[in-house]
Motif scaffolding. Structure first.
Motif, PDB file in Angstrom:
ATOM      1  N   PHE A   1       0.134   0.448   2.065  1.00 47.32           N
ATOM      2  CA  PHE A   1       0.776   1.539   1.325  1.00 47.32           C
ATOM      3  C   PHE A   1      -0.259   2.382   0.588  1.00 47.32           C
ATOM      4  O   PHE A   1      -0.222   3.620   0.618  1.00 47.32           O
ATOM      5  CB  PHE A   1       1.788   0.946   0.343  1.00 47.32           C
ATOM      6  CG  PHE A   1       2.448   1.959  -0.548  1.00 47.32           C
ATOM      7  CD1 PHE A   1       3.352   2.878  -0.042  1.00 47.32           C
ATOM      8  CD2 PHE A   1       2.152   1.996  -1.911  1.00 47.32           C
ATOM      9  CE1 PHE A   1       3.965   3.812  -0.872  1.00 47.32           C
ATOM     10  CE2 PHE A   1       2.753   2.922  -2.746  1.00 47.32           C
ATOM     11  CZ  PHE A   1       3.659   3.837  -2.219  1.00 47.32           C
ATOM     12  N   LYS A   2      -1.210   1.734  -0.063  1.00 44.08           N
ATOM     13  CA  LYS A   2      -2.239   2.456  -0.806  1.00 44.08           C
ATOM     14  C   LYS A   2      -3.115   3.299   0.120  1.00 44.08           C
ATOM     15  O   LYS A   2      -3.592   4.366  -0.259  1.00 44.08           O
ATOM     16  CB  LYS A   2      -3.109   1.472  -1.596  1.00 44.08           C
ATOM     17  CG  LYS A   2      -2.411   0.887  -2.813  1.00 44.08           C
ATOM     18  CD  LYS A   2      -3.317  -0.109  -3.533  1.00 44.08           C
ATOM     19  CE  LYS A   2      -2.649  -0.641  -4.800  1.00 44.08           C
ATOM     20  NZ  LYS A   2      -3.504  -1.650  -5.483  1.00 44.08           N
ATOM     21  N   ARG A   3      -3.312   2.790   1.326  1.00 48.40           N
ATOM     22  CA  ARG A   3      -4.139   3.525   2.297  1.00 48.40           C
ATOM     23  C   ARG A   3      -3.353   4.590   3.053  1.00 48.40           C
ATOM     24  O   ARG A   3      -3.946   5.414   3.735  1.00 48.40           O
ATOM     25  CB  ARG A   3      -4.719   2.543   3.325  1.00 48.40           C
ATOM     26  CG  ARG A   3      -5.762   1.603   2.785  1.00 48.40           C
ATOM     27  CD  ARG A   3      -6.273   0.710   3.894  1.00 48.40           C
ATOM     28  NE  ARG A   3      -7.262  -0.241   3.408  1.00 48.40           N
ATOM     29  CZ  ARG A   3      -7.794  -1.202   4.153  1.00 48.40           C
ATOM     30  NH1 ARG A   3      -7.437  -1.330   5.419  1.00 48.40           N
ATOM     31  NH2 ARG A   3      -8.687  -2.026   3.642  1.00 48.40           N
ATOM     32  N   GLY A   4      -2.033   4.503   2.957  1.00 51.57           N
ATOM     33  CA  GLY A   4      -1.209   5.397   3.764  1.00 51.57           C
ATOM     34  C   GLY A   4      -1.283   5.040   5.242  1.00 51.57           C
ATOM     35  O   GLY A   4      -1.097   5.885   6.117  1.00 51.57           O
ATOM     36  N   GLN A   5      -1.522   3.755   5.496  1.00 53.88           N
ATOM     37  CA  GLN A   5      -1.666   3.263   6.866  1.00 53.88           C
ATOM     38  C   GLN A   5      -0.369   2.580   7.286  1.00 53.88           C
ATOM     39  O   GLN A   5      -0.011   1.542   6.735  1.00 53.88           O
ATOM     40  CB  GLN A   5      -2.835   2.274   6.946  1.00 53.88           C
ATOM     41  CG  GLN A   5      -3.098   1.717   8.333  1.00 53.88           C
ATOM     42  CD  GLN A   5      -4.332   0.808   8.356  1.00 53.88           C
ATOM     43  OE1 GLN A   5      -5.277   1.022   7.598  1.00 53.88           O
ATOM     44  NE2 GLN A   5      -4.310  -0.201   9.212  1.00 53.88           N
ATOM     45  N   GLY A   6       0.334   3.161   8.235  1.00 58.56           N
ATOM     46  CA  GLY A   6       1.669   2.677   8.604  1.00 58.56           C
ATOM     47  C   GLY A   6       1.708   1.500   9.535  1.00 58.56           C
ATOM     48  O   GLY A   6       2.785   1.085   9.970  1.00 58.56           O
ATOM     49  N   THR A   7       0.555   0.921   9.844  1.00 63.61           N
ATOM     50  CA  THR A   7       0.505  -0.267  10.702  1.00 63.61           C
ATOM     51  C   THR A   7      -0.438  -1.294  10.094  1.00 63.61           C
ATOM     52  O   THR A   7      -1.391  -0.943   9.385  1.00 63.61           O
ATOM     53  CB  THR A   7       0.013   0.084  12.124  1.00 63.61           C
ATOM     54  OG1 THR A   7      -1.281   0.696  12.025  1.00 63.61           O
ATOM     55  CG2 THR A   7       0.985   1.014  12.826  1.00 63.61           C
ATOM     56  N   ALA A   8      -0.177  -2.554  10.414  1.00 61.27           N
ATOM     57  CA  ALA A   8      -1.049  -3.635   9.951  1.00 61.27           C
ATOM     58  C   ALA A   8      -2.018  -3.995  11.073  1.00 61.27           C
ATOM     59  O   ALA A   8      -1.780  -3.686  12.238  1.00 61.27           O
ATOM     60  CB  ALA A   8      -0.230  -4.852   9.557  1.00 61.27           C
TER      61      ALA A   8
END
Length: 389
Positions: A275-282
């Motif tokens: 969420f903090k990175r704005g990255q929608g995948t793990a």
């Protein structure tokens, strides 16, 4: 940009709803014990979800039973313990139709003024809560009401008494509860106990193991891999971060000791990082980063060391040295444990203490040596004790 949807994780209190994974075999075995009239003790390592299971049982009780849950950890003497049981009976049974006549009698007898979220307010408090609890149970039994009393953190009450030098009170409480369990007229009143510390260990320390040998043991183990995957999918249903089978397998491998608490911590931390990175995948990198972050937040695991301090007393320093050695070396063999026991003057109890560490979910025996059962707890001990003396 789509609104970020967080997972259904809960890492503090007992979990329920989408955050809770019901384990049917545990529930089925529990009700098997209850139906045959056995009192029950949940035995499990720390953070396996005993409280969540008890609250789920209370919320999903078969129609022929009435379940009542109460956390009694704060009781520091016998009278406070029985007061909590007394209040638990009055508060919960006030809404039971079969007990309406009895409840009207209780209103008059105790001068009950209020029952609500803030607890019970009565005008006339009993002078002897033990006798009053027995009387209430006997009155309920005459109404043919089958009651299951789910008493959480009971072990802590016995430990509180022991640590306060009130060993005779602890023994007396165990005696009285055994007598209640054995009253023929109370055969439909089932007592269910749980705690974050092994009851048998504490009772053994005060020299009265026979006082609980009538209680049926119900062990709760870690989750299986299929159960872990089911929990991961349940927690992340409709969440932004989803897990492929490959990532599920890697997450399970990273956690290793599959307690619901560890899974919840990791899912929550992975979501926070993404969420903090704005990255929608793990990915595996985020999983590794989440593991390190979870371990560094010592509040997640401080309870593990606090519990040892609380109930080991003078044995804590020796046990802590065993764990520090194990954390730094990866394992410790029985000879090394014995050598530490010689130095600490613990040769008469070292094996019992090792057995306790296994039962409480710290160590596991592996081919003649002992190692941490969880990489989280191992890393925590290393973080708190960076130097091996």
């Amino acid at each position: 940009m789509k609104k970020w949807k967080h997972p259904h994780t809960i890492t503090g209190d007992a979990v329920s709803g989408e955050s809770y994974l019901r384990r049917p075999k545990i529930n089925d075995l529990f009700w098997h014990f209850v139906e045959k009239g056995s009192d029950v003790l949940f035995t499990a390592p720390r953070r396996v979800g005993k409280t969540s299971i008890m609250k789920d049982i209370e919320a999903n009780t078969p129609k022929d039973y009435w379940c009542i849950y109460k956390d009694v950890e704060g009781a520091t003497n016998k009278d406070q313990f029985y007061q909590r049981i007394f209040e638990m009976l009055i508060e919960r049974l006030s809404s039971l139709k079969k007990a309406k006549t009895l409840f009207r009698k209780w209103i008059k007898k105790y001068g009950i003024e209020k029952i609500g979220k803030d607890g019970l307010k009565i005008g006339r408090y009993p002078s002897d809560y033990y006798s009053e609890v027995v009387n209430l149970l006997e009155e309920l039994a005459k109404q043919d009401i089958a009651i299951v009393l789910l008493i959480d953190e009971f072990v802590e009450v016995i430990l509180n008494l022991k640590n306060a030098g009130k060993v005779e009170d602890a023994i007396s409480l165990l005696h009285e509860l055994r007598e209640i369990r054995h009253k023929p007229e109370l055969k439909k009143i089932i007592f269910v106990y749980a705690g974050s510390i092994g009851l048998h260990s504490v009772v053994k320390e005060i020299g009265r193991p026979t006082l609980i040998n009538d209680i049926e043991l119900l062990p709760i183990d870690k989750l299986s891999e299929p159960e872990s995957k089911q929990l991961i999918r349940q927690l992340t249903a409709e969440a932004t971060i989803q897990y492929s089978e490959e990532l599920e397998d890697y997450l399970i491998l990273k956690i290793e000791h599959l307690l619901p608490y560890f899974i919840q911590l990791m899912i929550q931390e992975i979501d926070l990082i993404a969420f903090k990175r704005g990255q929608g995948t793990a990915d595996m990198e985020i999983i590794n980063e989440a593991f390190n972050s979870v371990v560094k937040n010592t509040a997640n695991f401080d309870d593990w060391i606090k519990r040892l301090r609380d109930y080991l007393g003078g044995n804590f320093q020796f046990v802590n040295q065993v764990l520090i050695h194990c954390a730094h070396k990866g394992k410790i063999n029985i000879q090394e444990v014995y050598d530490l026991a010689v130095d600490a003057g613990k040769t008469d109890v070292y094996k019992d203490l090792l057995d306790e560490l296994e039962r409480d979910g710290y160590l596991i025996e592996d081919r003649g040596s002992y190692r941490f059962i969880s990489p989280f707890i191992k890393s925590y001990w290393l973080h708190k004790n960076p130097v091996l003396k």
